[in-house]
Design a protein around this motif. Structure first.
Motif, PDB file in Angstrom:
ATOM      1  N   ARG B 362       0.854  -1.200   0.000  1.00 31.99           N
ATOM      2  CA  ARG B 362       0.000   0.000   0.000  1.00 31.99           C
ATOM      3  C   ARG B 362       0.873   1.226   0.000  1.00 31.99           C
ATOM      4  O   ARG B 362       2.065   1.174   0.279  1.00 31.99           O
ATOM      5  N   MET B 363       0.251   2.344  -0.341  1.00 36.75           N
ATOM      6  CA  MET B 363       1.013   3.584  -0.368  1.00 36.75           C
ATOM      7  C   MET B 363       1.112   4.236   0.997  1.00 36.75           C
ATOM      8  O   MET B 363       1.823   5.221   1.159  1.00 36.75           O
ATOM      9  N   GLY B 364       0.369   3.731   1.947  1.00 41.31           N
ATOM     10  CA  GLY B 364       0.478   4.289   3.282  1.00 41.31           C
ATOM     11  C   GLY B 364      -0.349   5.532   3.507  1.00 41.31           C
ATOM     12  O   GLY B 364      -0.016   6.378   4.330  1.00 41.31           O
ATOM     13  N   GLU B 365      -1.429   5.667   2.742  1.00 36.08           N
ATOM     14  CA  GLU B 365      -2.304   6.816   2.974  1.00 36.08           C
ATOM     15  C   GLU B 365      -3.070   6.661   4.279  1.00 36.08           C
ATOM     16  O   GLU B 365      -3.473   7.634   4.887  1.00 36.08           O
ATOM     17  N   MET B 366      -3.309   5.413   4.626  1.00 35.26           N
ATOM     18  CA  MET B 366      -4.074   5.150   5.841  1.00 35.26           C
ATOM     19  C   MET B 366      -3.219   4.272   6.745  1.00 35.26           C
ATOM     20  O   MET B 366      -3.308   3.043   6.701  1.00 35.26           O
ATOM     21  N   PRO B 367      -2.342   4.908   7.501  1.00 32.38           N
ATOM     22  CA  PRO B 367      -1.404   4.101   8.300  1.00 32.38           C
ATOM     23  C   PRO B 367      -2.135   3.158   9.242  1.00 32.38           C
ATOM     24  O   PRO B 367      -1.644   2.072   9.529  1.00 32.38           O
ATOM     25  N   PRO B 419      -5.072  -4.063 -15.016  1.00 30.97           N
ATOM     26  CA  PRO B 419      -5.211  -3.835 -13.570  1.00 30.97           C
ATOM     27  C   PRO B 419      -3.894  -3.374 -12.941  1.00 30.97           C
ATOM     28  O   PRO B 419      -3.880  -2.468 -12.102  1.00 30.97           O
ATOM     29  N   MET B 420      -2.810  -3.962 -13.388  1.00 30.24           N
ATOM     30  CA  MET B 420      -1.497  -3.557 -12.865  1.00 30.24           C
ATOM     31  C   MET B 420      -1.153  -2.149 -13.336  1.00 30.24           C
ATOM     32  O   MET B 420      -0.543  -1.379 -12.591  1.00 30.24           O
ATOM     33  N   ALA B 421      -1.550  -1.842 -14.571  1.00 31.19           N
ATOM     34  CA  ALA B 421      -1.303  -0.495 -15.078  1.00 31.19           C
ATOM     35  C   ALA B 421      -2.105   0.517 -14.270  1.00 31.19           C
ATOM     36  O   ALA B 421      -1.622   1.617 -13.964  1.00 31.19           O
ATOM     37  N   GLY B 422      -3.333   0.139 -13.911  1.00 28.59           N
ATOM     38  CA  GLY B 422      -4.146   1.020 -13.078  1.00 28.59           C
ATOM     39  C   GLY B 422      -3.466   1.282 -11.750  1.00 28.59           C
ATOM     40  O   GLY B 422      -3.399   2.418 -11.280  1.00 28.59           O
ATOM     41  N   LEU B 423      -2.927   0.211 -11.183  1.00 30.05           N
ATOM     42  CA  LEU B 423      -2.197   0.368  -9.931  1.00 30.05           C
ATOM     43  C   LEU B 423      -0.962   1.239 -10.148  1.00 30.05           C
ATOM     44  O   LEU B 423      -0.611   2.069  -9.303  1.00 30.05           O
ATOM     45  N   GLY B 424      -0.327   1.051 -11.305  1.00 30.48           N
ATOM     46  CA  GLY B 424       0.853   1.845 -11.635  1.00 30.48           C
ATOM     47  C   GLY B 424       0.521   3.329 -11.701  1.00 30.48           C
ATOM     48  O   GLY B 424       1.229   4.170 -11.133  1.00 30.48           O
ATOM     49  N   VAL B 425      -0.569   3.649 -12.368  1.00 31.52           N
ATOM     50  CA  VAL B 425      -0.978   5.057 -12.456  1.00 31.52           C
ATOM     51  C   VAL B 425      -1.261   5.597 -11.066  1.00 31.52           C
ATOM     52  O   VAL B 425      -0.821   6.698 -10.706  1.00 31.52           O
ATOM     53  N   SER B 426      -1.963   4.803 -10.278  1.00 27.91           N
ATOM     54  CA  SER B 426      -2.304   5.219  -8.932  1.00 27.91           C
ATOM     55  C   SER B 426      -1.033   5.466  -8.109  1.00 27.91           C
ATOM     56  O   SER B 426      -0.927   6.447  -7.373  1.00 27.91           O
ATOM     57  N   ARG B 427      -0.054   4.589  -8.277  1.00 32.87           N
ATOM     58  CA  ARG B 427       1.208   4.755  -7.530  1.00 32.87           C
ATOM     59  C   ARG B 427       1.985   5.964  -8.026  1.00 32.87           C
ATOM     60  O   ARG B 427       2.598   6.691  -7.252  1.00 32.87           O
ATOM     61  N   LEU B 428       1.961   6.172  -9.354  1.00 27.25           N
ATOM     62  CA  LEU B 428       2.711   7.303  -9.898  1.00 27.25           C
ATOM     63  C   LEU B 428       2.106   8.629  -9.443  1.00 27.25           C
ATOM     64  O   LEU B 428       2.811   9.620  -9.266  1.00 27.25           O
ATOM     65  N   MET B 429       0.790   8.625  -9.287  1.00 24.30           N
ATOM     66  CA  MET B 429       0.157   9.857  -8.811  1.00 24.30           C
ATOM     67  C   MET B 429       0.469  10.095  -7.341  1.00 24.30           C
ATOM     68  O   MET B 429       0.353  11.211  -6.855  1.00 24.30           O
ATOM     69  N   GLY B 430       0.820   9.044  -6.667  1.00 26.56           N
ATOM     70  CA  GLY B 430       1.307   9.191  -5.308  1.00 26.56           C
ATOM     71  C   GLY B 430       0.193   9.200  -4.273  1.00 26.56           C
ATOM     72  O   GLY B 430      -0.994   9.262  -4.599  1.00 26.56           O
ATOM     73  N   ALA B 431       0.613   9.163  -3.028  1.00 27.28           N
ATOM     74  CA  ALA B 431      -0.336   9.168  -1.925  1.00 27.28           C
ATOM     75  C   ALA B 431      -1.126  10.471  -1.944  1.00 27.28           C
ATOM     76  O   ALA B 431      -0.586  11.538  -2.254  1.00 27.28           O
ATOM     77  N   HIS B 432      -2.387  10.375  -1.654  1.00 25.71           N
ATOM     78  CA  HIS B 432      -3.287  11.535  -1.614  1.00 25.71           C
ATOM     79  C   HIS B 432      -3.311  12.276  -2.943  1.00 25.71           C
ATOM     80  O   HIS B 432      -3.419  13.498  -2.985  1.00 25.71           O
ATOM     81  N   LEU B 433      -3.133  11.532  -4.051  1.00 23.96           N
ATOM     82  CA  LEU B 433      -3.162  12.121  -5.408  1.00 23.96           C
ATOM     83  C   LEU B 433      -2.233  13.320  -5.503  1.00 23.96           C
ATOM     84  O   LEU B 433      -2.591  14.382  -5.980  1.00 23.96           O
TER      85      LEU B 433
END
Lengths: 335, 563
Positions: B362-367, B419-433
């Motif tokens: 996880r990106m750690g948005e919700m510790p 699905p992995m690409a979606g996760l990739g985009v989400s990760r690239l945008m970073g925590a809290h967009l």
């Protein structure tokens, strides 16, 4: 808040999509509509799917072609009208000459067609030689000419390199070989086919063999697939053959040895003099009686001799009497 | 600012006449930190709001809750003209004089980060789910729009599919090309929605939306959504199987049986789907959430056996799908290059996603919500499986040397990589967009590339003029040789039977057909007249029909009829 705005927006866009979508479904498949008979009022669909002019009914008509070559025609039809007044009948074929390099006289072709006649073009390759034409270096010109013929979409008879069996033209026996002639002919024909110029009647038109008996015509024959009519050039002179059979017979018999294409007396006239009235009677009578012959083209231009029929009142009177026969002339169909 | 005309500013008990003048003694209590004359900030004047809770809520609450900065210096109006002393005056004209130079206002901060409510970045709730669905709806509309911008007459294979007579149902035949294409679009949209669902279950809604967005703009998605064939249905079946695998991830291993009919049917819709059954089997293991270890493998084995059995039954009933292993002489390198162009962006982002996912669940948005995520091995395996699946069709077809429909088949593999690409985009945008521009950039790039590719690939033959002419040539008895027999048979179905149309060859085959003269008409799509038809006695050229679109590279139709 976001939910309240997103959802109506989505619904609005969805309905917009639905509307545009329905518009797109209306008539999106042109081939599907092309497969249906166009409605009477749908002129654009009718024009789009109209077949090009089909020359097939013109190839072997029930009646005889009555053709004439006149100075000034077919760019203007006034000479034709004047001639029609003189002889008492409207010609349905108008002869013309086009030098190699000239553009196709599309306006003339339309004039003639709208008048219920067929344009006949003698295409004369004075330059640059049959070999050059055959080897493809003239293709740009030929294609442009063919495209122009195609776009005009009216029937046109084209006679390339007429009197090829004579020695008097640059494309004749003195400077060219039969092989070259056939190659050039086929090449031109092929290019016309590639361009889709199907509205052409191809006329292979040797001179009567009488003055050049040693030149065998068969060597000049491009093949049945490349020719629609055999044309025969033969003038009535004061000293020459006196009957239809003696003037044209030897040529027609030789030609019959390799093809059965319809024959047009593609260039003829009678030299002014005592015999002229009899010659006219022989010509018109022969054309009418000979089943293979589909008509003639009267050369009514003063050139080296005064070939105009009106220059001899007696001959003109005979011409008027004979041409009045129902067998001569008919309206070239509009489609 | 503190104009006495606003009665709301008055203390209770003050004169309420609109003409009442400001009372000097009221000024120290006026809540005007900026316009009045605070000389300087005096900490000793600061009073915490909590100390003065009003007994009765009213306008004065405001000033009671906020500190007064000034207090000392008060503007003394000069030349006061009380109202009652000048009854002639039409209206009150306030006059002020500033005793001291107005000080600089307190510097405001550039921006204030609002306190983050606890509800943001939380677990899914009903509201966020509905917002996600709304966005998904927009994505689906974009997808439909991208498909709808394509159009034209039937592709030969579409015509063949439509004429094959109720392979799917009479519905398609009734709807014709338009109906069949609409049905394809429906399957394609459903596949995107299922993909969203599967990604949301495997990862999170943000990755799911990004995945759906990426998939919706792919060249293969727009193409199949407008292509009357079984490809779209096959994709839908695969997506349904994927979604069911994700949906049953926490259920008993036998629940995986729900996915098997969809997985087993997919290859019978389009044979290329068979390549992805192994992927689905691996995913059946990897997605098993509750039953780790033996349970997960049992789930995978159950899926493989059940799907295999169903496929075997299908082969018994329906025969083996054809064309799946046809070798050809196409360049493998070209195919791989083209596949890269068609799916490269998605695959790249998917690899980024896979790497990121392998490193951190996880990106750690919700510790407070960490924990209870798949282990590193499983995450890495999932990333590897999903990404490598995208390569299956290009590699297999490159091996066969058969580039047929590769631009469609790449979409099958990308369905799994997305699905992995979606996760990739989400990760690239970073925590809290934090970097939304990266997501926007990737989406726009994929959109533009996809649109351009679809435009160049979706070029059905412009057969309308040919059909319009042939309609006047054909009858119910003739036999016709054509470069596009399927198209002619489909569009002229009311005038001819499909059997009257034969595929034209070239070279000797054509020469022999021409020589025999058995065909009543010959329709070729060719730039120049083939030698076989030069100088032939049997046929005459009827017409040459160039495409009405001047920019079209389509060779003209040439029609010969019997003499």
């Amino acid at each position: 808040m976001i939910r309240k705005s997103v959802l109506p927006l989505a619904v609005a866009m969805m309905s917009l999509m639905g509307l545009t979508g329905c518009g797109a479904f209306g008539d999106e498949d042109p081939a599907e509509s092309a497969a249906r008979e166009p409605a009477d009022g749908d002129a654009s669909a009718q024009a789009q799917h109209a077949l090009p002019y089909d020359v097939k009914p013109l190839l072997a008509p029930d009646k005889e072609y009555f053709g004439v070559a006149l100075d000034g025609a077919p760019t203007s039809l006034k000479p034709v009208d004047a001639f029609a007044k003189t002889v008492g009948k409207k010609p349905n074929l108008v002869g013309s000459y086009s030098s190699w390099g000239d553009g196709f006289n599309a306006k003339g072709a339309k004039n003639v067609f709208e008048d219920g006649s067929l344009l006949y073009v003698s295409w004369e390759p004075f330059k640059p030689g049959l070999g050059t034409i055959a080897d493809g270096s003239q293709d740009t010109y030929i294609k442009r000419y063919a495209a122009s013929v195609r776009e005009t979409n009216v029937p046109v008879a084209i006679s390339f390199g007429h009197e090829m069996n004579g020695h008097w033209y640059p494309w004749g026996t003195k400077k060219q070989t039969p092989d070259n002639f056939v190659k050039a002919w086929r090449h031109i024909h092929d290019l016309f086919q590639d361009e889709g110029a199907t509205n052409v009647i191809w006329v292979w038109s040797p001179n009567v063999v009488n003055p050049v008996p040693d030149v065998k015509l068969k060597a000049y024959w491009p093949g049945d697939a490349y020719v629609d009519w055999t044309g025969v050039v033969g003038y009535w002179t004061q000293t020459g053959a006196k009957t239809f059979d003696t003037l044209y017979g030897p040529t027609l018999r030789q030609v019959a040895g390799f093809t059965d294409k319809p024959v047009l007396i593609s260039e003829t006239s009678a030299e002014p003099g005592d015999r002229r009235r009899a010659d006219v009677r022989q010509l018109l009578g022969g054309v009418e009686q000979n089943k293979d012959v589909i008509g003639f083209v009267w050369f009514n231009i003063p050139k080296r001799a005064d070939w105009r029929i009106q220059s001899s009142p007696l001959a003109l009177a005979e011409f008027k009497r004979l041409i009045a026969d129902e067998a001569f002339g008919f309206e070239v169909p509009k489609s | 600012m503190s104009s006495g005309q606003d009665s709301g500013w008055f203390e209770q008990g003050q004169p309420q006449s609109p003409y009442a003048e400001p009372q000097p003694e009221a000024y120290p209590e006026q809540p005007a930190p900026y316009s009045q004359q605070p000389t300087s900030y005096q900490p000793q004047d600061y009073t915490y709001p909590q100390t003065t809770i009003p007994q009765q809520p009213g306008p004065q609450d405001w000033q009671q809750q906020y500190p007064s900065y000034g207090g000392g210096a008060v503007a003394e109006p000069q030349d006061r003209q009380p109202h009652d002393q000048d009854a002639e005056s039409d209206y009150y004209r306030p006059e002020y004089s500033v005793l001291e130079p107005e000080p600089e206002p307190e510097p405001e901060p550039g921006y204030v980060l609002p306190a983050v409510p606890v509800s943001a970045w939380s677990m899914d709730n009903s509201r966020s789910a509905w917002i996600s669905r709304g966005v998904l709806l927009l994505i689906l509309m974009v997808q439909a729009g991208l498909s709808f911008r394509l159009g034209g007459s039937a592709f030969p294979s579409e015509a063949e599919y439509l004429m094959s007579g109720g392979r799917i149902s009479g519905l398609v035949a009734d709807g014709g090309l338009t109906g069949a294409r609409l049905l394809s679009l429906a399957w394609a949209l459903a596949a995107t929605a299922l993909l969203y669902g599967a990604t949301r279950l495997l990862f999170n809604p943000r990755a799911a939306l990004a995945a759906a967005a990426m998939y919706s703009v792919l060249e293969s998605t727009a193409f199949t959504g407008r292509y009357a064939s079984m490809h779209s249905l096959s994709l839908f079946l695969l997506a349904a199987a994927l979604w069911l695998l994700a949906k049953t991830r926490q259920a008993h291993p036998t629940a995986v049986l729900l996915a098997t009919p969809f997985a087993a049917l997919a290859p019978f819709a389009a044979y290329s789907a068979a390549l992805y059954l192994p992927t689905l089997t691996v995913l059946a293991v990897l997605t098993a959430y509750r039953f780790r270890g033996v349970g997960a493998f049992a789930r995978g084995a159950l899926f493989a056996v059940a799907t295999g059995a169903l496929c075997a039954v299908g082969v018994q009933l329906n025969g083996t799908p054809t064309g799946w292993n046809a070798h050809s002489g196409d360049s493998a390198l070209t195919m791989l290059k083209e596949s890269g162009q068609w799916g490269g962006i998605v695959l790249l982002v998917a690899v980024i996603g896979a790497v990121g996912y392998a490193k951190r669940a996880r990106m750690g948005e919700m510790p407070w919500a960490e924990g209870d995520a798949p282990g590193a091995v499983r995450r890495a395996a999932l990333g590897l499986t999903l990404c490598s699946t995208a390569l299956l069709a290009p590699l297999y077809q490159a091996y066969l040397g058969n580039g047929s429909s590769l631009h469609i088949h790449v979409g099958f593999g990308l369905l799994f990589a997305v699905p992995m690409a979606g996760l990739g985009v989400s990760r690239l945008m970073g925590a809290h967009l934090r970097y939304p521009q990266i997501g926007i950039m990737i989406y726009v790039a994929a959109l533009v590339v996809g649109m351009a590719q679809t435009q160049s690939l979706y070029r059905p033959p412009d057969s309308a003029r040919m059909i319009g002419v042939m309609r006047q040539v054909v009858d119910g008895k003739g036999v016709y040789l054509s470069d596009d027999p399927e198209i002619s048979a489909y569009y002229l179905r009311s005038a001819t039977k499909a059997g009257q149309w034969k595929q034209a060859g070239r070279g000797d085959a054509l020469a022999s057909d021409v020589k025999k003269g058995t065909y009543d008409a010959i329709v070729l799509r060719t730039a120049s007249t083939p030698d076989a038809l030069r100088g032939v006695k049997q046929y005459r050229l009827l017409t040459v029909l160039p495409s009405p679109d001047k920019d079209s590279e389509q060779a003209p139709y040439r029609i010969w009829v019997k003499k």
